[in-house]
Design an enzyme around this catalytic site. Structure first.
Site, mmCIF file in Angstrom:
data_model
loop_
_atom_site.group_PDB
_atom_site.id
_atom_site.type_symbol
_atom_site.label_atom_id
_atom_site.label_comp_id
_atom_site.label_asym_id
_atom_site.label_seq_id
_atom_site.Cartn_x
_atom_site.Cartn_y
_atom_site.Cartn_z
ATOM 1 C CG HIS A 62 3.598 3.508 6.069
ATOM 2 N ND1 HIS A 62 3.347 4.483 6.990
ATOM 3 C CD2 HIS A 62 4.886 3.697 5.666
ATOM 4 C CE1 HIS A 62 4.427 5.230 7.152
ATOM 5 N NE2 HIS A 62 5.374 4.774 6.353
ATOM 6 C CE1 TYR A 132 -3.817 5.399 8.836
ATOM 7 C CE2 TYR A 132 -3.675 7.082 10.520
ATOM 8 C CZ TYR A 132 -3.244 6.541 9.340
ATOM 9 O OH TYR A 132 -2.214 7.130 8.657
#
Length: 178
Positions: A62, A132
């Site tokens: 992604h 993240y």
């Protein structure tokens, strides 16, 4: 923190400088001055967590293209993953090349992934949690992806996925629209 370059410009493995004692250890996981001094200015504004119940769960590949591109610092806080960065930046000398690193809660490593570089991972243990840190807020509707096993990139995964979303599995072959 120590920054280890990879074959993909801008992608770096970030090693912790641990300070161990009989209680355990302490380490900085992000310091804007240290990142800037290493040539990787990075100021996260969003933090996300990906929990993955099963071993061999694959997420990726992604990315968000410009003008919504994101720089990410990816770190495992529980478990272990095979983490992959794939350069999709038009005009990049390493366009179409990938690099990978094993990240785990034990080794404390992180992967810094700049804008225009796709990201994906395969869990190597059940109950893996991936943190993240991202330099901009997510922009819904602008995400893009390339298939994890697209022959255009020939990414070498350590195992076939046991868990994979229908969206990630159904992506077409990559075509560059330069």
């Amino acid at each position: 923190m120590r920054f280890e370059p990879t074959p993909i410009p801008g992608v770096a493995i970030v090693e912790l400088d641990r300070h161990d004692d009989d209680r355990g250890f302490f380490a900085r996981v992000h310091c804007p001055a240290a990142f800037a001094a290493a040539g990787h200015p990075f100021l996260p504004v969003q933090t996300s967590l990906s929990h993955n119940s099963a071993s061999h769960t694959l997420r990726g590949m992604h990315y968000q293209p410009a003008p919504h591109g994101e720089t990410k610092l990816v770190r495992v806080v529980r478990g272990r993953i095979h983490d992959v960065a794939l350069d999709l930046r038009p005009g990049s000398a390493s366009f179409g090349r990938w690099t990978a690193a094993e990240l785990s809660a034990d080794n404390g490593r992180a992967l810094l992934i700049p804008e225009g570089v796709a990201h994906g991972f395969l869990t190597l243990e059940p109950d893996s949690d991936i943190l993240y840190m991202i330099d901009r807020a997510f922009e819904p509707g602008h995400g893009r992806a390339v298939r994890w096993n697209d022959p255009a990139f020939a990414i070498d995964w350590p195992a076939s996925p046991a868990v994979l979303s229908a969206a990630d599995a159904g992506l077409p072959d990559f075509k560059m629209d330069r």
